[in-house]
Design an enzyme around this catalytic site. Structure first.
Site, PDB file in Angstrom:
ATOM      1  N   THR A 170       0.864  -1.170   0.000  1.00  0.00           N
ATOM      2  CA  THR A 170       0.000   0.000   0.000  1.00  0.00           C
ATOM      3  C   THR A 170       0.897   1.213   0.000  1.00  0.00           C
ATOM      4  OG1 THR A 170       0.092   0.272   2.372  1.00  0.00           O
ATOM      5  CG2 THR A 170      -1.663  -1.114   1.556  1.00  0.00           C
ATOM      6  N   ARG A 198     -12.890  -8.029  -4.367  1.00  0.00           N
ATOM      7  CA  ARG A 198     -12.170  -8.175  -3.093  1.00  0.00           C
ATOM      8  C   ARG A 198     -11.866  -6.774  -2.523  1.00  0.00           C
ATOM      9  NH1 ARG A 198      -6.811  -6.428  -1.243  1.00  0.00           N
ATOM     10  NH2 ARG A 198      -6.161  -7.855   0.380  1.00  0.00           N
ATOM     11  N   VAL A 199     -12.113  -6.598  -1.261  1.00  0.00           N
ATOM     12  CA  VAL A 199     -11.776  -5.340  -0.591  1.00  0.00           C
ATOM     13  C   VAL A 199     -10.779  -5.655   0.521  1.00  0.00           C
ATOM     14  CG1 VAL A 199     -12.689  -3.463   0.845  1.00  0.00           C
ATOM     15  CG2 VAL A 199     -13.991  -4.268  -1.131  1.00  0.00           C
ATOM     16  N   GLY A 200      -9.722  -4.858   0.621  1.00  0.00           N
ATOM     17  CA  GLY A 200      -8.679  -5.116   1.610  1.00  0.00           C
ATOM     18  C   GLY A 200      -8.710  -4.123   2.764  1.00  0.00           C
ATOM     19  N   ASP A 201      -7.689  -4.219   3.587  1.00  0.00           N
ATOM     20  CA  ASP A 201      -7.627  -3.409   4.806  1.00  0.00           C
ATOM     21  C   ASP A 201      -7.553  -1.910   4.543  1.00  0.00           C
ATOM     22  OD1 ASP A 201      -4.943  -4.202   3.783  1.00  0.00           O
ATOM     23  OD2 ASP A 201      -4.274  -2.784   5.309  1.00  0.00           O
ATOM     24  N   THR A 220       0.325  -1.488   6.212  1.00  0.00           N
ATOM     25  CA  THR A 220       0.556  -2.066   4.891  1.00  0.00           C
ATOM     26  C   THR A 220       0.830  -3.558   5.058  1.00  0.00           C
ATOM     27  OG1 THR A 220       1.997  -2.066   2.954  1.00  0.00           O
ATOM     28  CG2 THR A 220       3.022  -1.415   5.021  1.00  0.00           C
ATOM     29  N   GLY A 221       0.617  -4.304   3.989  1.00  0.00           N
ATOM     30  CA  GLY A 221       0.863  -5.749   4.050  1.00  0.00           C
ATOM     31  C   GLY A 221      -0.334  -6.507   3.514  1.00  0.00           C
ATOM     32  N   GLY A 223      -3.770  -7.663   3.306  1.00  0.00           N
ATOM     33  CA  GLY A 223      -5.015  -7.110   3.824  1.00  0.00           C
ATOM     34  C   GLY A 223      -5.836  -8.104   4.623  1.00  0.00           C
TER      35      GLY A 223
END
Ligand code: GLY
Length: 299
Positions: A170, A198-201, A220-221, A223
């Protein structure tokens, strides 16, 4: 009278980053800090500064956000972003939105122009249009390096599950302004080969981004791993409970690594201008600014 503290930290992603890539992209971190630290010194709000820092990352083709985003399994680009104002504990995000060059600004529009916290997909893109943002074709967000990576991984028959374990990147920024207000923002092109929708952190407050009166955090990383431990909130709560930002960043990374697969990183600033930067992956693009140290981008 003593100067009120200000501070800024940025991250350009954590993960399997080789030393060669780190060295190649390190100057960009310095340039982004070089453009945004003076804003903070001149009295810009933490919200303005974190938004601008993330926009500069989104425009830069080397980072996984905006231009330079990862490709989904089907070759499309879908973006997530959040921004949060610690002085009001108000924030908002967008998830799995296509065609937006500056998703962090769209997140800010969601915050300022709607009563909502998260807008997704084609409806978020429609909202971007209504806000006067010009939508761009995926081709304008895809750079050859990311397309080659996607092609290689497809050819290797990697699945979305393989990707969830192996990568994540990110961009993000956290700042304390001269008024004593904190803000955080995060943006991403998500995981290469992830499924559409797909939705991430980076779209979720408390997971990828958090800010309150005590601290501001950007993670970051991977999700999926970050969301399951609400990593940004773990970090922020640790500061409330008396940890230094560095201890809190290290704790949040440890909580992620001990409980979920994959790797992560976090940047955090507290309301006294102390900073924390931690990661459990190979490397993390990162840098910071304080009046005492100036712009620092680790070697
Ligand atoms: N942390 C970025 C993502 O997993 O989408």
């Amino acid at each position: 009278m003593a100067q009120r503290p200000i501070a800024l930290a940025v991250q350009g992603g954590a993960g399997p980053i080789s030393l060669e890539s780190y060295k190649r992209n390190r100057p960009a971190i310095g340039e982004i800090l070089g453009k945004t630290a003076p804003m903070l010194v001149d009295g810009a709000s933490a919200m303005q500064v974190v938004e601008e820092a993330v926009r500069l990352f989104e425009k830069h083709p080397s980072f996984n956000a905006g231009v330079g985003s990862s490709l989904r399994y089907d070759g499309s680009v879908q973006l997530d972003a959040t921004i949060m104002d610690g002085s009001t504990v108000m924030g908002a995000g967008v998830g799995a939105v296509s065609g937006v060059l500056y998703p962090v600004t769209l997140a800010r529009y969601v915050l300022e122009r709607t009563p909502h916290v998260l807008m997704v997909g084609e409806w978020a893109a429609q909202f971007a249009r209504e806000c006067g943002m010009e939508l761009v074709a995926d081709e304008e967000l895809i750079v050859p390096e990311r397309r080659r990576l996607w092609e290689r991984k497809l050819a290797a028959k990697e699945t979305p599950e393989d990707q969830v374990l192996s990568s994540g990147g990110t961009v993000g920024a956290v700042a304390l302004d001269v008024e004593g207000k904190l803000a955080a923002a995060t943006s991403t092109g998500g995981l290469v080969l992830s499924l559409q929708g797909r939705v991430g952190d980076s779209a979720i407050l408390g997971a990828g981004t958090y800010a309150d009166a005590h601290s501001a955090v950007s993670c970051t990383g991977v999700g999926e791993s970050i969301m399951r431990v609400l990593m940004a909130k773990v970090c922020a709560d640790a500061v409330v409970n008396g940890m230094s930002p560095q201890e809190a960043a290290e704790l949040s990374v440890r909580v992620q690594g001990d409980n979920t697969p994959g790797t992560s990183g976090a940047i955090v600033v507290d309301n006294r201008g102390a900073l924390g930067l931690a990661y459990n992956s190979e490397n993390m693009y990162r840098g910071y600014f304080t009046p005492a140290e100036g712009v620092v981008v680790p070697e």
